[in-house]
Structures are given as C-alpha cells and as structure tokens.
Design a protein around this motif. Sequence first.
Motif, PDB file in Angstrom:
ATOM      1  N   LYS A  57       2.629  11.378   8.421  1.00 51.10           N
ATOM      2  CA  LYS A  57       3.844  12.168   8.504  1.00 51.10           C
ATOM      3  C   LYS A  57       3.538  13.457   9.267  1.00 51.10           C
ATOM      4  CE  LYS A  57       5.744  10.080   4.328  1.00 51.10           C
ATOM      5  NZ  LYS A  57       6.326  10.270   2.971  1.00 51.10           N
ATOM      6  N   VAL A  58       4.554  14.263   9.490  1.00 51.05           N
ATOM      7  CA  VAL A  58       4.387  15.460  10.317  1.00 51.05           C
ATOM      8  C   VAL A  58       3.251  16.325   9.762  1.00 51.05           C
ATOM      9  CG1 VAL A  58       5.492  17.533  11.210  1.00 51.05           C
ATOM     10  CG2 VAL A  58       6.813  15.433  10.971  1.00 51.05           C
ATOM     11  N   GLY A  59       2.291  16.653  10.629  1.00 50.53           N
ATOM     12  CA  GLY A  59       1.163  17.489  10.237  1.00 50.53           C
ATOM     13  C   GLY A  59      -0.047  16.727   9.761  1.00 50.53           C
ATOM     14  N   ASP A  60       0.071  15.417   9.591  1.00 56.30           N
ATOM     15  CA  ASP A  60      -1.054  14.602   9.123  1.00 56.30           C
ATOM     16  C   ASP A  60      -2.014  14.270  10.262  1.00 56.30           C
ATOM     17  OD1 ASP A  60      -0.070  14.560   6.568  1.00 56.30           O
ATOM     18  OD2 ASP A  60       0.721  12.517   6.670  1.00 56.30           O
ATOM     19  N   ASN A  61      -3.222  13.865   9.869  1.00 53.86           N
ATOM     20  CA  ASN A  61      -4.214  13.394  10.836  1.00 53.86           C
ATOM     21  C   ASN A  61      -5.192  12.499  10.099  1.00 53.86           C
ATOM     22  OD1 ASN A  61      -6.109  12.909  12.785  1.00 53.86           O
ATOM     23  ND2 ASN A  61      -6.501  15.060  13.283  1.00 53.86           N
ATOM     24  N   SER A  62      -5.058  11.202  10.272  1.00 57.15           N
ATOM     25  CA  SER A  62      -5.899  10.254   9.537  1.00 57.15           C
ATOM     26  C   SER A  62      -7.360  10.334   9.947  1.00 57.15           C
ATOM     27  CB  SER A  62      -5.389   8.827   9.754  1.00 57.15           C
ATOM     28  OG  SER A  62      -5.492   8.450  11.114  1.00 57.15           O
ATOM     29  N   GLU A  63      -7.636  10.850  11.128  1.00 58.12           N
ATOM     30  CA  GLU A  63      -9.027  10.936  11.588  1.00 58.12           C
ATOM     31  C   GLU A  63      -9.870  11.824  10.670  1.00 58.12           C
ATOM     32  OE1 GLU A  63      -9.396  12.106  15.622  1.00 58.12           O
ATOM     33  OE2 GLU A  63      -8.089  10.520  16.398  1.00 58.12           O
ATOM     34  N   ILE A  64      -9.236  12.798  10.032  1.00 57.36           N
ATOM     35  CA  ILE A  64      -9.985  13.694   9.138  1.00 57.36           C
ATOM     36  C   ILE A  64     -10.619  12.892   8.011  1.00 57.36           C
ATOM     37  CG2 ILE A  64      -9.794  15.650   7.547  1.00 57.36           C
ATOM     38  CD1 ILE A  64      -7.534  16.720   9.300  1.00 57.36           C
ATOM     39  N   LEU A  65      -9.860  11.971   7.421  1.00 56.85           N
ATOM     40  CA  LEU A  65     -10.392  11.158   6.326  1.00 56.85           C
ATOM     41  C   LEU A  65     -11.449  10.182   6.833  1.00 56.85           C
ATOM     42  CD1 LEU A  65     -10.452  10.195   3.421  1.00 56.85           C
ATOM     43  CD2 LEU A  65      -8.489   8.712   3.937  1.00 56.85           C
ATOM     44  N   VAL A  66     -11.165   9.494   7.922  1.00 58.27           N
ATOM     45  CA  VAL A  66     -12.109   8.508   8.446  1.00 58.27           C
ATOM     46  C   VAL A  66     -13.438   9.174   8.800  1.00 58.27           C
ATOM     47  CG1 VAL A  66     -12.546   6.873  10.312  1.00 58.27           C
ATOM     48  CG2 VAL A  66     -10.276   6.983   9.255  1.00 58.27           C
ATOM     49  N   ASN A  67     -13.371  10.347   9.437  1.00 56.27           N
ATOM     50  CA  ASN A  67     -14.602  11.066   9.801  1.00 56.27           C
ATOM     51  C   ASN A  67     -15.361  11.545   8.569  1.00 56.27           C
ATOM     52  OD1 ASN A  67     -14.029  10.690  12.508  1.00 56.27           O
ATOM     53  ND2 ASN A  67     -13.062  12.690  12.761  1.00 56.27           N
ATOM     54  N   ALA A  68     -14.610  11.974   7.557  1.00 57.77           N
ATOM     55  CA  ALA A  68     -15.263  12.454   6.332  1.00 57.77           C
ATOM     56  C   ALA A  68     -15.965  11.314   5.598  1.00 57.77           C
ATOM     57  CB  ALA A  68     -14.229  13.115   5.421  1.00 57.77           C
ATOM     58  N   LEU A  69     -15.340  10.159   5.570  1.00 61.31           N
ATOM     59  CA  LEU A  69     -15.982   9.003   4.924  1.00 61.31           C
ATOM     60  C   LEU A  69     -17.263   8.621   5.640  1.00 61.31           C
ATOM     61  CD1 LEU A  69     -12.832   6.801   4.189  1.00 61.31           C
ATOM     62  CD2 LEU A  69     -14.122   8.191   2.566  1.00 61.31           C
ATOM     63  N   ASP A  70     -17.249   8.704   6.955  1.00 65.75           N
ATOM     64  CA  ASP A  70     -18.471   8.406   7.709  1.00 65.75           C
ATOM     65  C   ASP A  70     -19.536   9.472   7.455  1.00 65.75           C
ATOM     66  OD1 ASP A  70     -19.866   6.790   9.808  1.00 65.75           O
ATOM     67  OD2 ASP A  70     -19.800   8.702  10.858  1.00 65.75           O
ATOM     68  N   GLU A  71     -19.105  10.729   7.347  1.00 62.67           N
ATOM     69  CA  GLU A  71     -20.030  11.832   7.068  1.00 62.67           C
ATOM     70  C   GLU A  71     -20.767  11.613   5.748  1.00 62.67           C
ATOM     71  OE1 GLU A  71     -19.677  16.540   5.713  1.00 62.67           O
ATOM     72  OE2 GLU A  71     -17.943  15.498   6.575  1.00 62.67           O
ATOM     73  N   HIS A  72     -20.071  11.025   4.785  1.00 62.94           N
ATOM     74  CA  HIS A  72     -20.644  10.829   3.446  1.00 62.94           C
ATOM     75  C   HIS A  72     -20.992   9.359   3.190  1.00 62.94           C
ATOM     76  CE1 HIS A  72     -19.903  14.945   2.116  1.00 62.94           C
ATOM     77  NE2 HIS A  72     -18.729  14.876   2.730  1.00 62.94           N
ATOM     78  N   ARG A  73     -21.347   8.633   4.238  1.00 61.38           N
ATOM     79  CA  ARG A  73     -21.669   7.213   4.079  1.00 61.38           C
ATOM     80  C   ARG A  73     -22.934   7.002   3.262  1.00 61.38           C
ATOM     81  NH1 ARG A  73     -22.687   8.805   9.225  1.00 61.38           N
ATOM     82  NH2 ARG A  73     -24.783   8.488  10.092  1.00 61.38           N
ATOM     83  N   ASN A  74     -23.756   8.060   3.069  1.00 62.69           N
ATOM     84  CA  ASN A  74     -24.982   7.929   2.284  1.00 62.69           C
ATOM     85  C   ASN A  74     -24.799   8.330   0.826  1.00 62.69           C
ATOM     86  OD1 ASN A  74     -26.562   7.023   4.465  1.00 62.69           O
ATOM     87  ND2 ASN A  74     -26.821   9.123   5.202  1.00 62.69           N
ATOM     88  N   LYS A  75     -23.546   8.514   0.400  1.00 58.37           N
ATOM     89  CA  LYS A  75     -23.262   8.833  -0.997  1.00 58.37           C
ATOM     90  C   LYS A  75     -23.095   7.550  -1.813  1.00 58.37           C
ATOM     91  CE  LYS A  75     -22.861  13.399  -0.585  1.00 58.37           C
ATOM     92  NZ  LYS A  75     -23.785  14.343  -1.269  1.00 58.37           N
ATOM     93  N   ARG A  76     -23.369   7.661  -3.104  1.00 62.98           N
ATOM     94  CA  ARG A  76     -23.164   6.524  -3.999  1.00 62.98           C
ATOM     95  C   ARG A  76     -21.734   6.438  -4.493  1.00 62.98           C
ATOM     96  NH1 ARG A  76     -28.551   4.723  -7.036  1.00 62.98           N
ATOM     97  NH2 ARG A  76     -30.099   5.488  -5.535  1.00 62.98           N
ATOM     98  N   LEU A  77     -20.901   7.328  -4.034  1.00 67.39           N
ATOM     99  CA  LEU A  77     -19.454   7.242  -4.219  1.00 67.39           C
ATOM    100  C   LEU A  77     -18.859   6.843  -2.880  1.00 67.39           C
ATOM    101  CD1 LEU A  77     -16.739   7.760  -5.728  1.00 67.39           C
ATOM    102  CD2 LEU A  77     -16.920  10.139  -4.937  1.00 67.39           C
ATOM    103  N   GLN A  78     -18.328   5.621  -2.802  1.00 68.35           N
ATOM    104  CA  GLN A  78     -17.746   5.098  -1.571  1.00 68.35           C
ATOM    105  C   GLN A  78     -16.255   4.825  -1.784  1.00 68.35           C
ATOM    106  OE1 GLN A  78     -19.334   4.234   1.569  1.00 68.35           O
ATOM    107  NE2 GLN A  78     -20.978   5.527   0.755  1.00 68.35           N
ATOM    108  N   PHE A  79     -15.511   4.888  -0.687  1.00 64.95           N
ATOM    109  CA  PHE A  79     -14.081   4.575  -0.730  1.00 64.95           C
ATOM    110  C   PHE A  79     -13.788   3.457   0.273  1.00 64.95           C
ATOM    111  CE2 PHE A  79     -14.353   8.872  -2.312  1.00 64.95           C
ATOM    112  CZ  PHE A  79     -13.430   8.898  -3.351  1.00 64.95           C
ATOM    113  N   ALA A  80     -12.835   2.616  -0.083  1.00 66.10           N
ATOM    114  CA  ALA A  80     -12.407   1.536   0.811  1.00 66.10           C
ATOM    115  C   ALA A  80     -10.923   1.283   0.582  1.00 66.10           C
ATOM    116  CB  ALA A  80     -13.219   0.267   0.567  1.00 66.10           C
ATOM    117  N   GLY A  81     -10.291   0.668   1.572  1.00 66.16           N
ATOM    118  CA  GLY A  81      -8.858   0.376   1.510  1.00 66.16           C
ATOM    119  C   GLY A  81      -8.232   0.569   2.874  1.00 66.16           C
ATOM    120  N   GLU A  82      -6.984   0.175   3.020  1.00 71.85           N
ATOM    121  CA  GLU A  82      -6.330   0.227   4.323  1.00 71.85           C
ATOM    122  C   GLU A  82      -6.232   1.634   4.887  1.00 71.85           C
ATOM    123  OE1 GLU A  82      -3.284   1.770   4.705  1.00 71.85           O
ATOM    124  OE2 GLU A  82      -2.813   2.091   2.589  1.00 71.85           O
TER     125      GLU A  82
END
Length: 519
Positions: A450-475
């Motif tokens: 929606k207006v003002g959103d940017n999905s890249e922020i989440l995708v980049n953050a998940l990659d930044e924390h790919r070495n954590k034992r807390l992982q997220f997945a989903g569409e």
Amino acid sequence: MSTLFISAPGALNLNEINHRQIQNEVIAGVQAPAPKVAVMPSAVDATLEKLALESSKRQHVIVVGAGISGLRAASVLQRHGIAVTILEGRPDRIGGRICTSRRDGKGARDIGAAWMHETSQNKLVQLIPKLGIEYYYDDGTPLYYTRDGRAGSQFKAKKVADEFADWIEWYYDENPNAPDRSVKDSVDDFVAKHPLITASERKWAPQATREVELWIGTSIDNASAKHLSYFMTERNLYMKGGYDKIVNWTAKPLLKDPNMIHLGEVVKNITWGDSDLSTVVQTQNGTYAADAVIVTVPLGCLRRNTISFSPPIPASIQRGLNSFSYGALGKVFVEFSEVFWPKDNDQFMYYPSPIPAGAPIDESSILSYATVTSNLWIMSGSKELCIQVAEPLTQRIESMDHTDLYAFFEPLFKILRTEPYKDLPDLLNIETTHWTLDPLAGFGSYSVEKVGDNSEILVNALDEHRNKRLQFAGEHCIEVGNGCVHGAFETGEIAARNLLGIFGKEWDGQDTTARSVSP
C-alpha cells in the motif's frame, strides 16, 4: 522388580517431562516413537544422559504453521536428518490459505489459492503432469462490461489504463526517490495531463485501472503506485484438479510420522536464541523446546502481533514487517441450474461507472465495485461462476448470509446474461470465502504494498539475519512469487537451507519438483 521404558525424545514437550517418573511414556510424542529400551531403575539416570546426548546430536526444529511454506521447510529438513515438529493452529486440516473443497463428485473448488502464476519460472508447474492434476490456462480474451452492458470492441479505456501502468513503472525507474502515491491519485493525474485521449477515455481509464484491485486484493485508493503490480505477462494456470494435490504431495513424507504434525496448536509465545535448545514455543496447550524455529504464519498475524517474541524480533525484520501490508481478496462461487452467460470466454471484467470527485459511492450495489468473474463452465465444466472482489468490499461480503449474498450479486448476474429478456435460472449453491473473519489467516488473504510500503525492506532484512535460529517463511518473504503459492513454497526451502547452514549440514542440492514426484 518393575521395568522402565524410555523412548528417545524429539522436540521436548516440557509439560510432559518428568525425569524421575517416565513410566511407559513417550517423552515427546512428536516423532515416530523409537524402539523402546528396557532398563532397570538403577540405570535411569545413565540412560537419560545417553538419550540426551543422542538427542543433542540430532538437531530439532519447530515449524509454526502447516501451510505450503511450513510443509516445504519441514520436508527439506526431514530429508537432511533434522527432527521436525510442526505446530498448526487449525484443528482440522493442513494447507493454510490453500483450501480445496470437494463437493459430492462435483469436482474441486479452491476457496483459497486457485491459480499458478509466473508459470514460465514456476517450478510447481512441473508437478502438474507428474501428479496428474487437471488444469486450464485462462488467458483467453476476457469480455468487458459496464452498468449498461457489454462494452464494445472500441472500448479503449483499458488500453489507456495499460498505458498508465507502463508510464508509472517508467516514472519510478527514472525517479526512484519520488514520493509514493496511491494508484488512484496517480492515474487521475495521468489522464488529466494526457494530451491525446478522448473525454470518454479520460473518464473511464481510471475505472479500468481498478482491474488491478482483483489481483492485489485492495482498492486503488490504498494501493502503492510506486510498487504497482499490474502486468502479469506470464500465463495464468487454473488448478481445476485442486491445489490440495500440491499440499498432499508436499506433506507426504511428513505424514509417514503420525506424530509430526500437531493440529489445534495456536502459538502464543516464542523464546529464541543462538544455541541448542534455546528455542521454547508456547501454545495454548503446551510448551515445546527445540534448537531453532521457522515461523510461517501469515503477514497479517505478524502485523497484529498474535505471537510475542522474546527477545523481540530483530529490529530490521520488524521494520520490514511494518513496511508491508495485507490485503483481502474475496471469492464468491455461485452454481446455477443452467449456463446463462457467454460460454466461450474465460473471464468477465466489470468496471463501475465513474462518479464525480468527492461523491460517495453507492455501497448497497455490487455495480459500484470492480469485479472479475471466472467462467468455471469453460474452465472446469461446472455450471458456476466465481466472482472476485477486493477490500473493503471483501469484509462485507464475507459477513453476509447466503440470502443477502445472492441478492447483492444478482444485478451483476443479470448484466452477464446472453439473453437479457430471460429470468435467471435457479440458484443451486452459493459459497464465499471467509478469510477476513479468520484470525489464523491474519484476517485477510495475502500481502500487498500500500502507499508508503516497500517489501524489499523485509526481504533484505530476512537475508541479513539468515544465520539466526529464528527464521520466517511465507508468501510475504520473497520478491519473485510474492503473494503466490510458488513464492511461499520457495521461502520454506530458503528457511530450511539457512538452518542447515547453521547446523553445519550441506544442502543436497535436490530440486525434487524437477526430478521426480517423490519428495
């Protein structure tokens, strides 16, 4: 002298553990019980120590959610020798927002996901012939309608809307730092400044742009122009054989262990860390411990904080979650005794009439809203239509009873008649989605910018924390395939591979969808 029986533990259910009184109990109840070992009471402590050591050598992961991403993550981990416990909030089924209804031999009706998108690079397409799934490419020429009936072949407002979509993509490529605006404000400006279009096209093109609402699940008043997803140039494949076959294929290796998937377990709190057994997941029924966790609940759940995290979710991931929204695409399936609509077209697109700026819309009429209606007669052979709507209308129609629902949509059905002088045939069945009433779906259908959103922020953050034992997945955790089943499937694999790296296990490199039907 009595004999004690001890089974090797899986994910430790802390509510069941009693280190001194294990009498004939399986400690975990989440993995297929290992062969029971008979030991004398004097050897209990030594046996527990040995079992704990053996358990520590086999890492254990809790997967929150048995949707397609959770099932895929679990199957990849299981294939690499990782113990898995899946906690699913629904008491009666797996699949999440993939939900197939099979009605007394009348075929499949997908209440949730029903199409495969981006088919040129969608690896799930490879499963269709291997699993014998019936399908239909619904990319034929649609028919366009207004309140006055079917639009003629010279209805060019749709082409102007397409031109706007081209222009807005170019504009933000050229001006990446330009502020975001709603699609409605942007298209209104575009047609107002266009020097070559007619007055009619200037009036109708913004209405034609509303077709995008039926893709993304929210209104053009709320949708981001900067991240407008308008064109789906790839072919769209309708799963007339039912999406549940993909779910069942993904879950097949997991279901061999009847204790792996725990239904009716709504997760309330997750404690996580960076070491073995630092993960503790609490549900309304119990508490589970493991070495890592993959959270696959919908974005709507995370945005509503239905799960608390200790320590809090990493700040960059939380910013990403706050920078992405959730939409509500609704469906209404209507079955009639006879086919009264055009038989040779896949879809019927209805555009509401333009209204003066500032004037309220007539919320009592379906003809005030954009809809797309799929012709299930040509797609699956059933005498029914599937009408798609977007929020805020979705919330209303999902709360209606069947009598009010049919009366609300009846004016649209009359417009679609090939013989307008005839009465509508008998109604046999009507069914609607209920995602906006479902807390486990996050009160919606899937993510949208929606207006003002940017999905890249989440995708980049998940990659930044790919070495954590807390992982997220989903569409919501991917850019390519965002909002789609194949995107969610891919994120489950990504999260599993991230944990394999943490555990020091090399991924076997298998893409099982491409090689065989055996997961």
